[in-house]
Design a protein around this motif. Sequence first.
Motif, PDB file in Angstrom:
ATOM      1  N   ALA A  96       0.848  -1.194   0.000  1.00 14.20           N
ATOM      2  CA  ALA A  96       0.000   0.000   0.000  1.00 14.20           C
ATOM      3  C   ALA A  96       0.881   1.240   0.000  1.00 14.20           C
ATOM      4  O   ALA A  96       1.911   1.288   0.689  1.00 14.20           O
ATOM      5  CB  ALA A  96      -0.923   0.003   1.212  1.00 14.20           C
ATOM      6  N   LEU A  97       0.469   2.233  -0.775  1.00 15.90           N
ATOM      7  CA  LEU A  97       1.126   3.531  -0.819  1.00 15.90           C
ATOM      8  C   LEU A  97       0.155   4.544  -0.224  1.00 15.90           C
ATOM      9  O   LEU A  97      -0.940   4.744  -0.755  1.00 15.90           O
ATOM     10  CB  LEU A  97       1.494   3.899  -2.255  1.00 15.90           C
ATOM     11  CG  LEU A  97       2.222   5.235  -2.453  1.00 15.90           C
ATOM     12  CD1 LEU A  97       3.556   5.242  -1.727  1.00 15.90           C
ATOM     13  CD2 LEU A  97       2.417   5.510  -3.942  1.00 15.90           C
ATOM     14  N   LEU A  98       0.542   5.176   0.880  1.00 18.38           N
ATOM     15  CA  LEU A  98      -0.366   6.022   1.642  1.00 18.38           C
ATOM     16  C   LEU A  98      -0.061   7.485   1.392  1.00 18.38           C
ATOM     17  O   LEU A  98       0.967   8.013   1.825  1.00 18.38           O
ATOM     18  CB  LEU A  98      -0.248   5.700   3.136  1.00 18.38           C
ATOM     19  CG  LEU A  98      -0.389   4.206   3.497  1.00 18.38           C
ATOM     20  CD1 LEU A  98      -0.194   4.007   4.988  1.00 18.38           C
ATOM     21  CD2 LEU A  98      -1.740   3.658   3.045  1.00 18.38           C
ATOM     22  N   LEU A  99      -0.974   8.154   0.668  1.00 19.39           N
ATOM     23  CA  LEU A  99      -0.820   9.572   0.348  1.00 19.39           C
ATOM     24  C   LEU A  99      -1.909  10.429   0.992  1.00 19.39           C
ATOM     25  O   LEU A  99      -1.846  11.658   0.936  1.00 19.39           O
ATOM     26  CB  LEU A  99      -0.868   9.773  -1.176  1.00 19.39           C
ATOM     27  CG  LEU A  99       0.124   8.964  -2.009  1.00 19.39           C
ATOM     28  CD1 LEU A  99      -0.145   9.178  -3.494  1.00 19.39           C
ATOM     29  CD2 LEU A  99       1.551   9.348  -1.670  1.00 19.39           C
ATOM     30  N   GLY A 100      -2.905   9.777   1.586  1.00 22.80           N
ATOM     31  CA  GLY A 100      -4.036  10.500   2.141  1.00 22.80           C
ATOM     32  C   GLY A 100      -3.740  11.088   3.511  1.00 22.80           C
ATOM     33  O   GLY A 100      -2.595  11.053   3.990  1.00 22.80           O
ATOM     34  N   PRO A 101      -4.771  11.625   4.176  1.00 24.27           N
ATOM     35  CA  PRO A 101      -4.601  12.262   5.484  1.00 24.27           C
ATOM     36  C   PRO A 101      -3.977  11.315   6.508  1.00 24.27           C
ATOM     37  O   PRO A 101      -4.514  10.237   6.775  1.00 24.27           O
ATOM     38  CB  PRO A 101      -6.041  12.640   5.878  1.00 24.27           C
ATOM     39  CG  PRO A 101      -6.786  12.709   4.589  1.00 24.27           C
ATOM     40  CD  PRO A 101      -6.172  11.676   3.705  1.00 24.27           C
ATOM     41  N   ALA A 102      -2.849  11.734   7.080  1.00 24.48           N
ATOM     42  CA  ALA A 102      -2.130  10.859   8.011  1.00 24.48           C
ATOM     43  C   ALA A 102      -2.873  10.671   9.319  1.00 24.48           C
ATOM     44  O   ALA A 102      -2.661   9.668  10.013  1.00 24.48           O
ATOM     45  CB  ALA A 102      -0.740  11.428   8.275  1.00 24.48           C
ATOM     46  N   ASP A 103      -3.749  11.620   9.684  1.00 27.66           N
ATOM     47  CA  ASP A 103      -4.445  11.484  10.959  1.00 27.66           C
ATOM     48  C   ASP A 103      -5.443  10.338  10.950  1.00 27.66           C
ATOM     49  O   ASP A 103      -5.929   9.919  12.005  1.00 27.66           O
ATOM     50  CB  ASP A 103      -5.144  12.794  11.335  1.00 27.66           C
ATOM     51  CG  ASP A 103      -6.130  13.277  10.278  1.00 27.66           C
ATOM     52  OD1 ASP A 103      -6.223  12.628   9.212  1.00 27.66           O
ATOM     53  OD2 ASP A 103      -6.797  14.296  10.517  1.00 27.66           O
ATOM     54  N   ALA A 119       3.358  -1.228   3.940  1.00 25.09           N
ATOM     55  CA  ALA A 119       2.865   0.069   3.481  1.00 25.09           C
ATOM     56  C   ALA A 119       3.952   1.119   3.601  1.00 25.09           C
ATOM     57  O   ALA A 119       4.807   1.059   4.494  1.00 25.09           O
ATOM     58  CB  ALA A 119       1.633   0.495   4.283  1.00 25.09           C
ATOM     59  N   VAL A 120       3.901   2.083   2.694  1.00 24.75           N
ATOM     60  CA  VAL A 120       4.819   3.227   2.704  1.00 24.75           C
ATOM     61  C   VAL A 120       3.969   4.494   2.699  1.00 24.75           C
ATOM     62  O   VAL A 120       3.088   4.651   1.847  1.00 24.75           O
ATOM     63  CB  VAL A 120       5.761   3.215   1.483  1.00 24.75           C
ATOM     64  CG1 VAL A 120       6.595   4.497   1.444  1.00 24.75           C
ATOM     65  CG2 VAL A 120       6.673   1.990   1.533  1.00 24.75           C
ATOM     66  N   ALA A 121       4.239   5.377   3.644  1.00 23.08           N
ATOM     67  CA  ALA A 121       3.534   6.659   3.714  1.00 23.08           C
ATOM     68  C   ALA A 121       4.474   7.764   3.240  1.00 23.08           C
ATOM     69  O   ALA A 121       5.685   7.709   3.470  1.00 23.08           O
ATOM     70  CB  ALA A 121       3.074   6.936   5.144  1.00 23.08           C
ATOM     71  N   ASP A 126      11.556   0.895  -5.563  1.00 25.75           N
ATOM     72  CA  ASP A 126      12.529  -0.064  -5.020  1.00 25.75           C
ATOM     73  C   ASP A 126      12.179  -0.446  -3.586  1.00 25.75           C
ATOM     74  O   ASP A 126      12.290  -1.623  -3.202  1.00 25.75           O
ATOM     75  CB  ASP A 126      13.935   0.537  -5.058  1.00 25.75           C
ATOM     76  CG  ASP A 126      14.461   0.687  -6.489  1.00 25.75           C
ATOM     77  OD1 ASP A 126      13.895   0.046  -7.399  1.00 25.75           O
ATOM     78  OD2 ASP A 126      15.418   1.463  -6.690  1.00 25.75           O
ATOM     79  N   LEU A 127      11.751   0.558  -2.791  1.00 22.62           N
ATOM     80  CA  LEU A 127      11.396   0.279  -1.403  1.00 22.62           C
ATOM     81  C   LEU A 127      10.186  -0.643  -1.322  1.00 22.62           C
ATOM     82  O   LEU A 127      10.165  -1.606  -0.544  1.00 22.62           O
ATOM     83  CB  LEU A 127      11.116   1.587  -0.660  1.00 22.62           C
ATOM     84  CG  LEU A 127      10.657   1.455   0.801  1.00 22.62           C
ATOM     85  CD1 LEU A 127      11.676   0.687   1.632  1.00 22.62           C
ATOM     86  CD2 LEU A 127      10.397   2.828   1.403  1.00 22.62           C
ATOM     87  N   LEU A 128       9.174  -0.402  -2.133  1.00 20.29           N
ATOM     88  CA  LEU A 128       7.994  -1.258  -2.150  1.00 20.29           C
ATOM     89  C   LEU A 128       8.357  -2.686  -2.523  1.00 20.29           C
ATOM     90  O   LEU A 128       7.869  -3.653  -1.921  1.00 20.29           O
ATOM     91  CB  LEU A 128       6.948  -0.703  -3.118  1.00 20.29           C
ATOM     92  CG  LEU A 128       6.233   0.588  -2.682  1.00 20.29           C
ATOM     93  CD1 LEU A 128       5.471   1.178  -3.860  1.00 20.29           C
ATOM     94  CD2 LEU A 128       5.290   0.308  -1.521  1.00 20.29           C
ATOM     95  N   GLU A 129       9.224  -2.823  -3.522  1.00 20.12           N
ATOM     96  CA  GLU A 129       9.637  -4.160  -3.957  1.00 20.12           C
ATOM     97  C   GLU A 129      10.392  -4.883  -2.848  1.00 20.12           C
ATOM     98  O   GLU A 129      10.186  -6.079  -2.605  1.00 20.12           O
ATOM     99  CB  GLU A 129      10.495  -4.046  -5.219  1.00 20.12           C
ATOM    100  CG  GLU A 129      10.812  -5.390  -5.848  1.00 20.12           C
ATOM    101  CD  GLU A 129      11.562  -5.259  -7.155  1.00 20.12           C
ATOM    102  OE1 GLU A 129      11.790  -6.296  -7.805  1.00 20.12           O
ATOM    103  OE2 GLU A 129      11.933  -4.119  -7.518  1.00 20.12           O
ATOM    104  N   LEU A 130      11.277  -4.155  -2.147  1.00 19.51           N
ATOM    105  CA  LEU A 130      12.041  -4.765  -1.056  1.00 19.51           C
ATOM    106  C   LEU A 130      11.127  -5.181   0.098  1.00 19.51           C
ATOM    107  O   LEU A 130      11.297  -6.245   0.695  1.00 19.51           O
ATOM    108  CB  LEU A 130      13.103  -3.794  -0.548  1.00 19.51           C
ATOM    109  CG  LEU A 130      14.307  -3.549  -1.464  1.00 19.51           C
ATOM    110  CD1 LEU A 130      15.160  -2.416  -0.923  1.00 19.51           C
ATOM    111  CD2 LEU A 130      15.142  -4.825  -1.600  1.00 19.51           C
ATOM    112  N   LEU A 131      10.140  -4.334   0.408  1.00 16.90           N
ATOM    113  CA  LEU A 131       9.228  -4.655   1.491  1.00 16.90           C
ATOM    114  C   LEU A 131       8.408  -5.895   1.178  1.00 16.90           C
ATOM    115  O   LEU A 131       8.207  -6.767   2.030  1.00 16.90           O
ATOM    116  CB  LEU A 131       8.292  -3.464   1.756  1.00 16.90           C
ATOM    117  CG  LEU A 131       8.920  -2.225   2.400  1.00 16.90           C
ATOM    118  CD1 LEU A 131       7.923  -1.075   2.412  1.00 16.90           C
ATOM    119  CD2 LEU A 131       9.371  -2.532   3.817  1.00 16.90           C
TER     120      LEU A 131
END
Length: 424
Positions: free
Chosen positions: A49-56, A73-75, A105-110
């Motif tokens: 998951a790639l998190l771009l929405g509101p962090a709260d 997931a990566v925020a 690259d980070l997503l692939e490694l995770l």
Amino acid sequence: MSVAVVVFGRVGDLPDRLERLRGPVTIVRHCDELTEVIALAETGLADAALLLGPADEIDAAFADELAFHGVPAVAITDDPEVAERLTGLGLGVEPTTTGEQSVADLLELLVSGSHRPARGARHASQTVEATPVEVRDPGRILAVWGPTGSTGKTVVAVNLAAEAAMAGQRVLLVDADTYGSSVAVHLGLLDESAGIAQLCRLSDQGMLDESGYERSCAVVAVGGTTLRVATGLPRPQRWPELRAAALTRVLDFVRRRVDLVVVDVASLLERDEDLTYDTSAPQRNGATLAVLESAAEIIAVGAADSVGVPRLVKALEDLLEILPEAEPRVVFNRVRRSSVGPSPERALRETWERFGPGPALAAQLPSDPEAADRALLQGSVLAEVAPDSELRARIAELVAVTVRRRTGLLGRASGALGAGRSAG
């Protein structure tokens, strides 16, 4: 390898840039709600998951749900405080300046398992100066548990904590009983805020710190010293507030601030089999299981009568089936001739040696209803209202066996401070 990524939020053009790379990362869905992300994780359509929405909106419950389904997931954020909170939840965090190739690259490694975000790792954009941190051994977690029925385990837990505090320990008493919390009543605390629920809530938000710990835990005076208390749920219906994962994190946090954590837990151990395999939704007995799994020692308290003894035998069999390596200390409470016979301690010892499921009998606590009732009526502890009672002496001996103290002798101070009054 191919990596199917779901995106939460529609901020910026990072997803489009990832698509234009034409590498292993593929954006399979844009989600406006975190519940959509969870649904895709449950169905197996999302690898990451790639998190771009509101962090709260991102909390520990969401992070735990993703982890349960094996979806990293990566925020993306430039806010240092938000980044620290999210890394504390075990999420990968990158600044907005990070290039799309680095994110891919980070997503692939995770997903491959070659990299795992470190909880509490500092975000790259944070430039705070290093400050010295006190390094100390974590305290021990002592769970007080017993079978169903009125075994008096809360009396044992409260007075164990008080005796340890008077022996010079820094002590936190936690009420994690999701069926009938009563620590606050025993100590005369009129508390509806549920300190343990506050701690779990802060943990879920990734905001549990020293200040939140001190606000959530009352300071109670006992025998010329003090201990901290995280009160329990005022109503059993609030049990979902004590999620197992959140409570485990709370216990790990608090044990680094005290010498001993005494936890009063509920009796039932049954798992909800339907939920166990299909989802990480909260379970009614999850709090008890989380405490018992985290505990260094377990005090198993049973009633010393013809009903309490077989109940304890069966309950311990269930406990050892779930935690086969556990070595609980067995304690019989309210030992009296009227319920066992003319030589109650010998009879109980012989009965336990014959029928007990393994753990040795550690202690037998005499029945002293007058002292126990007086302590409950005054919202105090035995050391205050009946310092010379045999019941108090036996509990003190149990503490001396259980607690690794820095001082040689067990403290016997019994000052004028009432246990039911907050100290500051």
